[in-house]
Design a protein around this motif. Structure first.
Motif, mmCIF file in Angstrom:
data_model
loop_
_atom_site.group_PDB
_atom_site.id
_atom_site.type_symbol
_atom_site.label_atom_id
_atom_site.label_comp_id
_atom_site.label_asym_id
_atom_site.label_seq_id
_atom_site.Cartn_x
_atom_site.Cartn_y
_atom_site.Cartn_z
ATOM 1 N N GLU A 104 0.833 -1.209 0.000
ATOM 2 C CA GLU A 104 0.000 0.000 0.000
ATOM 3 C C GLU A 104 0.869 1.262 0.000
ATOM 4 N N ILE A 105 1.949 1.243 0.786
ATOM 5 C CA ILE A 105 2.875 2.383 0.832
ATOM 6 C C ILE A 105 3.575 2.540 -0.511
ATOM 7 N N ARG A 106 3.967 1.402 -1.108
ATOM 8 C CA ARG A 106 4.637 1.449 -2.414
ATOM 9 C C ARG A 106 3.729 2.079 -3.474
ATOM 10 N N MET A 107 2.475 1.668 -3.480
ATOM 11 C CA MET A 107 1.517 2.190 -4.473
ATOM 12 C C MET A 107 1.278 3.693 -4.265
ATOM 13 N N MET A 108 1.134 4.079 -3.008
ATOM 14 C CA MET A 108 0.914 5.488 -2.696
ATOM 15 C C MET A 108 2.135 6.331 -3.110
ATOM 16 N N ALA A 109 3.332 5.803 -2.790
ATOM 17 C CA ALA A 109 4.569 6.519 -3.117
ATOM 18 C C ALA A 109 4.742 6.644 -4.629
ATOM 19 N N GLU A 110 4.409 5.574 -5.351
ATOM 20 C CA GLU A 110 4.526 5.586 -6.802
ATOM 21 C C GLU A 110 3.619 6.657 -7.409
ATOM 22 N N GLU A 111 2.386 6.707 -6.892
ATOM 23 C CA GLU A 111 1.422 7.689 -7.401
ATOM 24 C C GLU A 111 1.916 9.112 -7.130
ATOM 25 N N GLU A 112 2.379 9.362 -5.922
ATOM 26 C CA GLU A 112 2.867 10.698 -5.564
ATOM 27 C C GLU A 112 4.128 11.050 -6.350
ATOM 28 N N TYR A 113 4.973 10.029 -6.584
ATOM 29 C CA TYR A 113 6.213 10.245 -7.338
ATOM 30 C C TYR A 113 5.894 10.695 -8.771
ATOM 31 N N GLN A 114 4.932 10.007 -9.399
ATOM 32 C CA GLN A 114 4.545 10.356 -10.762
ATOM 33 C C GLN A 114 3.908 11.750 -10.814
ATOM 34 N N GLU A 115 3.055 12.052 -9.837
ATOM 35 C CA GLU A 115 2.399 13.364 -9.794
ATOM 36 C C GLU A 115 3.420 14.479 -9.587
ATOM 37 N N ALA A 116 4.400 14.235 -8.717
ATOM 38 C CA ALA A 116 5.427 15.242 -8.449
ATOM 39 C C ALA A 116 6.243 15.532 -9.704
ATOM 40 N N ASN A 117 6.637 14.465 -10.420
ATOM 41 C CA ASN A 117 7.408 14.651 -11.654
ATOM 42 C C ASN A 117 6.600 15.397 -12.718
ATOM 43 N N LYS A 118 5.307 15.070 -12.792
ATOM 44 C CA LYS A 118 4.448 15.746 -13.758
ATOM 45 C C LYS A 118 4.349 17.233 -13.435
ATOM 46 N N ARG A 119 4.170 17.528 -12.147
ATOM 47 C CA ARG A 119 4.051 18.937 -11.738
ATOM 48 C C ARG A 119 5.372 19.693 -11.941
ATOM 49 N N ILE A 120 6.490 19.024 -11.710
ATOM 50 C CA ILE A 120 7.805 19.644 -11.930
ATOM 51 C C ILE A 120 7.958 20.053 -13.393
ATOM 52 N N ASP A 121 7.531 19.169 -14.306
ATOM 53 C CA ASP A 121 7.602 19.483 -15.740
ATOM 54 C C ASP A 121 6.670 20.642 -16.098
ATOM 55 N N GLU A 122 5.473 20.654 -15.484
ATOM 56 C CA GLU A 122 4.518 21.739 -15.745
ATOM 57 C C GLU A 122 5.092 23.079 -15.291
ATOM 58 N N ILE A 123 5.694 23.074 -14.115
ATOM 59 C CA ILE A 123 6.290 24.301 -13.582
ATOM 60 C C ILE A 123 7.394 24.803 -14.498
ATOM 61 N N GLU A 124 8.183 23.867 -15.021
ATOM 62 C CA GLU A 124 9.274 24.230 -15.947
ATOM 63 C C GLU A 124 8.729 25.026 -17.134
ATOM 64 N N GLU A 125 7.614 24.553 -17.702
ATOM 65 C CA GLU A 125 7.019 25.231 -18.848
ATOM 66 C C GLU A 125 6.401 26.565 -18.445
ATOM 67 N N GLU A 126 5.745 26.590 -17.281
ATOM 68 C CA GLU A 126 5.125 27.832 -16.814
ATOM 69 C C GLU A 126 6.177 28.915 -16.570
ATOM 70 N N VAL A 127 7.303 28.516 -15.991
ATOM 71 C CA VAL A 127 8.365 29.476 -15.707
ATOM 72 C C VAL A 127 8.986 29.990 -17.009
ATOM 73 N N LYS A 128 9.126 29.124 -18.006
ATOM 74 C CA LYS A 128 9.659 29.549 -19.307
ATOM 75 C C LYS A 128 8.828 30.693 -19.876
ATOM 76 N N VAL A 129 7.497 30.551 -19.782
ATOM 77 C CA VAL A 129 6.599 31.585 -20.293
ATOM 78 C C VAL A 129 6.751 32.872 -19.496
ATOM 79 N N LEU A 130 6.830 32.742 -18.174
ATOM 80 C CA LEU A 130 6.946 33.923 -17.312
ATOM 81 C C LEU A 130 8.259 34.673 -17.521
ATOM 82 N N LEU A 131 9.282 33.957 -17.972
ATOM 83 C CA LEU A 131 10.585 34.588 -18.183
ATOM 84 C C LEU A 131 10.780 35.120 -19.600
ATOM 85 N N LEU A 132 9.750 34.991 -20.445
ATOM 86 C CA LEU A 132 9.831 35.584 -21.779
ATOM 87 C C LEU A 132 9.987 37.100 -21.653
ATOM 88 N N PRO A 133 10.691 37.735 -22.604
ATOM 89 C CA PRO A 133 10.809 39.197 -22.560
ATOM 90 C C PRO A 133 9.433 39.844 -22.467
#
Length: 358
Positions: free
Chosen positions: A71-100
């Motif tokens: 149960e802990i493994r499944m929960m950790a896996e889900e959170e791990y995938q969500e965290a990585n997805k959000r990290i990628d989203e933030i990367e794109e959002e910051v790119k836009v915010l840093l445009l001239p």
């Protein structure tokens, strides 16, 4: 990108300290300046901090994924995938915010709408566009002030100028300059035939006094009786004002207010905005820096959008966008069109930056 964010984060924290200092707290103008600067830094800094927290959490989640407890493994896996997805989203959002950033994005705008092609129907449609922008402004919490107008004989306006004041108005409204074409059966058409008419829109960032200096000796001031609304009091006093900029011959007439002084001040302000807008356009063309983007050049012949009433359809020709929600858009739901334009503009800028880096 990380280096830029770190500099921005340091400045963000520095401003927080300055705002709490007694010297700054006693200076209202300084508080406004610092608060505005901090607000501009806030979004990318907070996203960067969110990303740092997520990155820090990945190490713990990796360990939890090795747990003997399923149960802990499944929960950790889900959170791990969500965290990585959000990290990628933030990367794109910051790119836009840093445009001239467009230096005019935070400014108010002056808008001019004219009935262009189609006689009475073009003027009526100019009135429809003004109503659309008024409702859009209301939905954004912006304020509209009519600077001058001339009614159309059958309704609407042959010409109307107005200022929209509020938060980052130009960043949204800058996509509206150009020709707006309407296809519908006019109320003035007895045979029920569809007519195509055009109203033109010009959106200019409002110029402040130090944006374009005007010497009083370069101005010719004429007064005349107003022909606008207001009754006999308006029509029998010389309250209307025409201000001409002698070096170029440009002029602005204003008669919306009862006071000659108010009309003169408004006319000079509108003239300053118009002159600055032209100067900026000419400078960009001279330097060859006119970008192939989605912002209207101010050329009234540039047809940007068609409103087809029989099919309830709006088409923005710049990005090939077609939406069958004309009824909602004309009632002020303009973000249905403007947000895709913003997204496409940002996409093109990001692609251009990548091309430069390559």
């Amino acid at each position: 990108m990380t280096d830029r964010i770190l500099v921005m984060e340091a400045r963000y924290d520095e401003i927080s300290k300055e705002l709490s200092s007694p010297e700054v707290m006693a200076d209202f103008k300084k508080i406004q300046e610092l608060s505005k600067e901090q607000k501009q830094l806030e979004a990318p800094v907070l996203l960067y901090r969110e990303q740092k927290k997520l990155l820090d959490s990945l190490a713990d989640l990796k360990e939890m994924r090795k747990s003997d407890d399923e149960e802990i493994r499944m929960m950790a896996e889900e959170e791990y995938q969500e965290a990585n997805k959000r990290i990628d989203e933030i990367e794109e959002e910051v790119k836009v915010l840093l445009l001239p950033k467009d230096p005019n994005d935070d400014k108010n705008v002056v808008v001019e709408i004219k009935g262009a092609v189609g006689g009475d129907e073009a003027n009526i449609f100019a009135g429809d566009l003004f109503r659309m922008y008024s409702k859009y402004a209301d939905s954004k919490g912006w304020k509209i002030t009519i600077d001058d107008s001339m009614d159309g004989a059958a309704g609407g306006y042959s010409n109307i100028s107005f200022t929209i004041s509020g938060d980052s108005v130009y960043s949204f409204m800058k996509y509206e300059s150009g020709g707006h074409r309407v296809q519908r059966i006019p109320t003035t058409e007895a045979n029920g035939r569809i007519q195509t008419s055009i109203a033109t829109v010009l959106v200019m960032p409002e110029a402040e006094e130090d944006d374009f200096e005007i010497d009083e000796k370069d101005l010719k001031i004429d007064t005349f009786c107003s022909s606008g609304p207001g009754g006999q009091g308006v029509n029998t006093t010389y309250s209307a004002v025409r201000v001409t900029y002698i070096p170029t011959g440009d002029f602005v007439a204003c008669q919306i207010a009862r006071s000659q002084h108010e009309n003169k001040a408004t006319a000079i302000s509108l003239l300053r905005t118009r002159l600055k807008n032209r100067r900026d356009q000419e400078k960009a063309e001279k330097e060859g820096s006119v970008r192939q983007n989605l912002v209207g050049s101010g050329e009234r012949s540039e047809k940007i959008r068609t409103y087809n009433y029989p099919q309830n359809r709006v088409t923005d020709h710049r990005i090939g966008l077609t939406i069958n929600r004309l009824d909602a858009i004309i009632e002020g739901k303009l973000d249905l069109v403007i947000q895709p334009l913003i997204d496409e503009d940002q996409k093109r800028k990001l692609e251009n930056q990548d091309a430069i880096r390559l």
